[in-house]
Scaffold this motif. Structure first.
Motif, PDB file in Angstrom:
ATOM      1  N   ILE A 177       0.840  -1.190   0.000  1.00  0.00           N
ATOM      2  CA  ILE A 177       0.000   0.000   0.000  1.00  0.00           C
ATOM      3  C   ILE A 177       0.883   1.250   0.000  1.00  0.00           C
ATOM      4  O   ILE A 177       1.820   1.364   0.785  1.00  0.00           O
ATOM      5  CB  ILE A 177      -0.924   0.031   1.233  1.00  0.00           C
ATOM      6  CG1 ILE A 177      -1.857  -1.174   1.229  1.00  0.00           C
ATOM      7  CG2 ILE A 177      -1.714   1.335   1.295  1.00  0.00           C
ATOM      8  CD1 ILE A 177      -2.776  -1.247   0.049  1.00  0.00           C
ATOM      9  N   LEU A 178       0.565   2.166  -0.902  1.00  0.00           N
ATOM     10  CA  LEU A 178       1.105   3.519  -0.856  1.00  0.00           C
ATOM     11  C   LEU A 178      -0.050   4.397  -0.388  1.00  0.00           C
ATOM     12  O   LEU A 178      -0.968   4.691  -1.157  1.00  0.00           O
ATOM     13  CB  LEU A 178       1.604   3.970  -2.238  1.00  0.00           C
ATOM     14  CG  LEU A 178       2.514   5.202  -2.293  1.00  0.00           C
ATOM     15  CD1 LEU A 178       3.068   5.389  -3.699  1.00  0.00           C
ATOM     16  CD2 LEU A 178       1.854   6.481  -1.841  1.00  0.00           C
ATOM     17  N   LEU A 179      -0.027   4.776   0.874  1.00  0.00           N
ATOM     18  CA  LEU A 179      -1.137   5.532   1.434  1.00  0.00           C
ATOM     19  C   LEU A 179      -0.870   7.023   1.258  1.00  0.00           C
ATOM     20  O   LEU A 179       0.038   7.582   1.877  1.00  0.00           O
ATOM     21  CB  LEU A 179      -1.327   5.205   2.911  1.00  0.00           C
ATOM     22  CG  LEU A 179      -2.560   5.849   3.557  1.00  0.00           C
ATOM     23  CD1 LEU A 179      -3.839   5.360   2.890  1.00  0.00           C
ATOM     24  CD2 LEU A 179      -2.604   5.556   5.048  1.00  0.00           C
ATOM     25  N   ASP A 180      -1.660   7.652   0.391  1.00  0.00           N
ATOM     26  CA  ASP A 180      -1.561   9.100   0.215  1.00  0.00           C
ATOM     27  C   ASP A 180      -2.442   9.742   1.280  1.00  0.00           C
ATOM     28  O   ASP A 180      -3.672   9.746   1.172  1.00  0.00           O
ATOM     29  CB  ASP A 180      -2.005   9.500  -1.187  1.00  0.00           C
ATOM     30  CG  ASP A 180      -1.661  10.950  -1.507  1.00  0.00           C
ATOM     31  OD1 ASP A 180      -1.962  11.821  -0.662  1.00  0.00           O
ATOM     32  OD2 ASP A 180      -1.102  11.204  -2.587  1.00  0.00           O
ATOM     33  N   VAL A 181      -1.807  10.264   2.313  1.00  0.00           N
ATOM     34  CA  VAL A 181      -2.530  10.844   3.442  1.00  0.00           C
ATOM     35  C   VAL A 181      -3.309  12.081   2.998  1.00  0.00           C
ATOM     36  O   VAL A 181      -4.440  12.316   3.444  1.00  0.00           O
ATOM     37  CB  VAL A 181      -1.543  11.174   4.584  1.00  0.00           C
ATOM     38  CG1 VAL A 181      -2.231  11.959   5.697  1.00  0.00           C
ATOM     39  CG2 VAL A 181      -0.937   9.890   5.141  1.00  0.00           C
ATOM     40  N   THR A 182      -2.726  12.863   2.115  1.00  0.00           N
ATOM     41  CA  THR A 182      -3.420  14.043   1.598  1.00  0.00           C
ATOM     42  C   THR A 182      -4.682  13.646   0.851  1.00  0.00           C
ATOM     43  O   THR A 182      -5.737  14.274   1.001  1.00  0.00           O
ATOM     44  CB  THR A 182      -2.496  14.855   0.686  1.00  0.00           C
ATOM     45  OG1 THR A 182      -1.371  15.312   1.447  1.00  0.00           O
ATOM     46  CG2 THR A 182      -3.215  16.058   0.096  1.00  0.00           C
ATOM     47  N   LEU A 207       1.588  -1.482   4.641  1.00  0.00           N
ATOM     48  CA  LEU A 207       1.967  -0.113   4.288  1.00  0.00           C
ATOM     49  C   LEU A 207       3.453  -0.070   3.947  1.00  0.00           C
ATOM     50  O   LEU A 207       4.297  -0.462   4.752  1.00  0.00           O
ATOM     51  CB  LEU A 207       1.674   0.829   5.449  1.00  0.00           C
ATOM     52  CG  LEU A 207       2.038   2.287   5.214  1.00  0.00           C
ATOM     53  CD1 LEU A 207       1.156   2.912   4.148  1.00  0.00           C
ATOM     54  CD2 LEU A 207       1.949   3.078   6.517  1.00  0.00           C
ATOM     55  N   VAL A 208       3.762   0.414   2.770  1.00  0.00           N
ATOM     56  CA  VAL A 208       5.153   0.496   2.318  1.00  0.00           C
ATOM     57  C   VAL A 208       5.618   1.938   2.218  1.00  0.00           C
ATOM     58  O   VAL A 208       6.749   2.263   2.569  1.00  0.00           O
ATOM     59  CB  VAL A 208       5.322  -0.215   0.958  1.00  0.00           C
ATOM     60  CG1 VAL A 208       6.720   0.002   0.388  1.00  0.00           C
ATOM     61  CG2 VAL A 208       5.033  -1.701   1.102  1.00  0.00           C
ATOM     62  N   GLN A 209       4.749   2.825   1.752  1.00  0.00           N
ATOM     63  CA  GLN A 209       5.156   4.210   1.524  1.00  0.00           C
ATOM     64  C   GLN A 209       3.974   5.134   1.778  1.00  0.00           C
ATOM     65  O   GLN A 209       2.814   4.728   1.691  1.00  0.00           O
ATOM     66  CB  GLN A 209       5.663   4.388   0.087  1.00  0.00           C
ATOM     67  CG  GLN A 209       6.289   5.744  -0.208  1.00  0.00           C
ATOM     68  CD  GLN A 209       6.724   5.877  -1.655  1.00  0.00           C
ATOM     69  OE1 GLN A 209       7.383   4.989  -2.186  1.00  0.00           O
ATOM     70  NE2 GLN A 209       6.366   6.963  -2.294  1.00  0.00           N
ATOM     71  N   VAL A 210       4.289   6.397   2.091  1.00  0.00           N
ATOM     72  CA  VAL A 210       3.291   7.440   2.325  1.00  0.00           C
ATOM     73  C   VAL A 210       3.572   8.615   1.408  1.00  0.00           C
ATOM     74  O   VAL A 210       4.737   8.934   1.130  1.00  0.00           O
ATOM     75  CB  VAL A 210       3.328   7.895   3.806  1.00  0.00           C
ATOM     76  CG1 VAL A 210       2.484   9.142   4.025  1.00  0.00           C
ATOM     77  CG2 VAL A 210       2.861   6.767   4.721  1.00  0.00           C
ATOM     78  N   HIS A 211       2.515   9.258   0.923  1.00  0.00           N
ATOM     79  CA  HIS A 211       2.617  10.526   0.204  1.00  0.00           C
ATOM     80  C   HIS A 211       2.038  11.646   1.056  1.00  0.00           C
ATOM     81  O   HIS A 211       0.982  11.482   1.681  1.00  0.00           O
ATOM     82  CB  HIS A 211       1.843  10.479  -1.112  1.00  0.00           C
ATOM     83  CG  HIS A 211       2.613   9.933  -2.256  1.00  0.00           C
ATOM     84  ND1 HIS A 211       2.036   9.650  -3.478  1.00  0.00           N
ATOM     85  CD2 HIS A 211       3.922   9.637  -2.398  1.00  0.00           C
ATOM     86  CE1 HIS A 211       2.952   9.196  -4.313  1.00  0.00           C
ATOM     87  NE2 HIS A 211       4.106   9.166  -3.666  1.00  0.00           N
ATOM     88  N   LEU A 212       2.713  12.789   1.038  1.00  0.00           N
ATOM     89  CA  LEU A 212       2.213  14.014   1.660  1.00  0.00           C
ATOM     90  C   LEU A 212       2.316  15.148   0.647  1.00  0.00           C
ATOM     91  O   LEU A 212       3.318  15.259  -0.075  1.00  0.00           O
ATOM     92  CB  LEU A 212       3.020  14.366   2.908  1.00  0.00           C
ATOM     93  CG  LEU A 212       2.912  13.422   4.106  1.00  0.00           C
ATOM     94  CD1 LEU A 212       3.919  13.817   5.180  1.00  0.00           C
ATOM     95  CD2 LEU A 212       1.505  13.415   4.673  1.00  0.00           C
ATOM     96  N   ALA A 213       1.292  15.973   0.589  1.00  0.00           N
ATOM     97  CA  ALA A 213       1.291  17.108  -0.333  1.00  0.00           C
ATOM     98  C   ALA A 213       0.316  18.155   0.191  1.00  0.00           C
ATOM     99  O   ALA A 213      -0.475  17.900   1.099  1.00  0.00           O
ATOM    100  CB  ALA A 213       0.893  16.671  -1.745  1.00  0.00           C
ATOM    101  N   GLY A 214       0.364  19.327  -0.414  1.00  0.00           N
ATOM    102  CA  GLY A 214      -0.572  20.396  -0.084  1.00  0.00           C
ATOM    103  C   GLY A 214      -1.438  20.726  -1.277  1.00  0.00           C
ATOM    104  O   GLY A 214      -0.963  20.715  -2.418  1.00  0.00           O
ATOM    105  N   GLY A 215      -2.704  21.013  -1.020  1.00  0.00           N
ATOM    106  CA  GLY A 215      -3.620  21.394  -2.093  1.00  0.00           C
ATOM    107  C   GLY A 215      -4.238  22.755  -1.819  1.00  0.00           C
ATOM    108  O   GLY A 215      -3.645  23.595  -1.148  1.00  0.00           O
ATOM    109  N   TYR A 216      -5.445  22.954  -2.318  1.00  0.00           N
ATOM    110  CA  TYR A 216      -6.111  24.239  -2.134  1.00  0.00           C
ATOM    111  C   TYR A 216      -7.621  24.028  -2.206  1.00  0.00           C
ATOM    112  O   TYR A 216      -8.095  22.963  -2.615  1.00  0.00           O
ATOM    113  CB  TYR A 216      -5.657  25.236  -3.193  1.00  0.00           C
ATOM    114  CG  TYR A 216      -5.899  24.794  -4.623  1.00  0.00           C
ATOM    115  CD1 TYR A 216      -7.088  25.111  -5.280  1.00  0.00           C
ATOM    116  CD2 TYR A 216      -4.936  24.058  -5.312  1.00  0.00           C
ATOM    117  CE1 TYR A 216      -7.319  24.703  -6.585  1.00  0.00           C
ATOM    118  CE2 TYR A 216      -5.158  23.647  -6.624  1.00  0.00           C
ATOM    119  CZ  TYR A 216      -6.343  23.980  -7.246  1.00  0.00           C
ATOM    120  OH  TYR A 216      -6.575  23.570  -8.539  1.00  0.00           O
ATOM    121  N   GLN A 217      -8.368  25.054  -1.809  1.00  0.00           N
ATOM    122  CA  GLN A 217      -9.819  25.010  -1.890  1.00  0.00           C
ATOM    123  C   GLN A 217     -10.313  25.862  -3.054  1.00  0.00           C
ATOM    124  O   GLN A 217      -9.783  26.948  -3.316  1.00  0.00           O
ATOM    125  CB  GLN A 217     -10.446  25.516  -0.593  1.00  0.00           C
ATOM    126  CG  GLN A 217     -10.400  24.504   0.544  1.00  0.00           C
ATOM    127  CD  GLN A 217     -11.185  24.977   1.736  1.00  0.00           C
ATOM    128  OE1 GLN A 217     -10.748  25.860   2.460  1.00  0.00           O
ATOM    129  NE2 GLN A 217     -12.349  24.372   1.960  1.00  0.00           N
TER     130      GLN A 217
END
Length: 290
Positions: A177-182, A207-217
């Motif tokens: 699993i690559l869990l994209d927290v964002t 769980l092998v890897q995680v993604h973190l990023a920022g977005g917008y509204q």
């Protein structure tokens, strides 16, 4: 549910890294001691010789994980042999311990969708994806790691939840699993469900890897823009994930409105500190899935 055999536990921890983009090249190479590994978009390196040479240079200086965006594992159409050969070449060159992609569709017969489209979580599609994952893992000779995606429209009346689909897929194939927290945070905000409950019900033992990023509204909706720094509420969800299980590898994604590299490095240090703090609390080696 029977106990899941966990072969992905042997995948090594890579630390905290960043998605490689040419706009970040100078900052990345100037701060090699603060970046544990890189993630590259596979499709950026499939055809042009200069791009392939650039990838070889990256591999000379960093551990590199290839991350695909166009496999379309949920499509019913046959996978194209030239494309499979091309991604295997990239996978082999990087010597990555796994290959990552998205649990989604990007095409249908005769039509390219143009984005990562969600799936209808049915028994028929699950069996189809299981067969594809097994074939791909045999072909690539390494585990396949699949990522949860964002969606504006949730396909109604799915016979099973997304977390059950992931659970059963992992149980049948031993993929990771690559869990994209964002992505979890954005989907929860847009579709009114509990992000923490979703995280807790994923097969975190794989769980092998995680993604973190920022977005917008925009217009009352959250958008996964990869265009801003990671906000505190997403870091909070990441910290919750780390409280549940061992997090081996984290990648920060940034694709637009690039900030100074010092800002990205600071966020990477923040994630690294969260993981290390939890490690000091003597967490068990394997996660527990609900």
């Amino acid at each position: 549910m029977r106990e899941i055999t966990n072969y992905t536990a042997a995948i090594p921890a890579l630390g905290v890294g960043i998605g490689y983009r040419s706009e970040l090249r100078e900052g990345i190479f100037s701060n090699r001691d603060r970046i544990d590994f890189l993630e590259i978009i596979t499709e950026n390196y499939l055809s042009h010789p200069d791009a392939y040479r650039s990838l070889e240079e990256l591999c000379d200086h960093f551990p590199v994980i290839p991350h695909g965006v166009d496999l379309s594992i949920g499509s019913m159409m046959q996978l194209e042999t030239p494309y499979l050969k091309a991604i295997k070449r990239i996978s082999d060159v990087t010597k990555a311990p796994y290959y990552s992609e998205h649990l989604c569709m990007t095409k249908t017969p005769g039509r390219y969708i143009g984005h990562l489209a969600p799936l209808w979580f049915s028994e028929e599609l699950l069996q189809h994806v299981i067969r594809r994952v097994q074939m791909l893992q045999d072909y690539l000779e390494k585990p396949l790691i699949l990522e949860n995606v964002t969606y504006m429209l949730e396909i109604p009346s799915s016979p099973m939840s997304q977390t059950e689909f992931f659970q059963r897929l992992v149980e049948a194939t031993d993929c990771g699993i690559l869990l994209d927290v964002t992505n979890v945070f954005i989907n929860a905000a847009n579709h009114a469900f509990d992000a923490r409950q979703f995280v807790a019900h994923m097969p975190l033992s794989h769980l092998v890897q995680v993604h973190l990023a920022g977005g917008y509204q925009r217009g009352g909706w959250y958008v996964d823009g990869h265009s801003e720094l990671v906000p505190p509420n997403i870091f909070s969800l990441f910290e919750y994930l780390v409280s549940l299980c061992q997090v081996k590898s984290v990648i920060f994604e940034h694709d637009a409105h690039f900030p100074p590299i010092t800002d990205l490095l600071q966020q990477m240090d923040q994630a690294r500190a969260i993981v290390r703090r939890q490690q000091r609390n003597d967490m068990p080696n394997e996660c527990v899935s609900s």
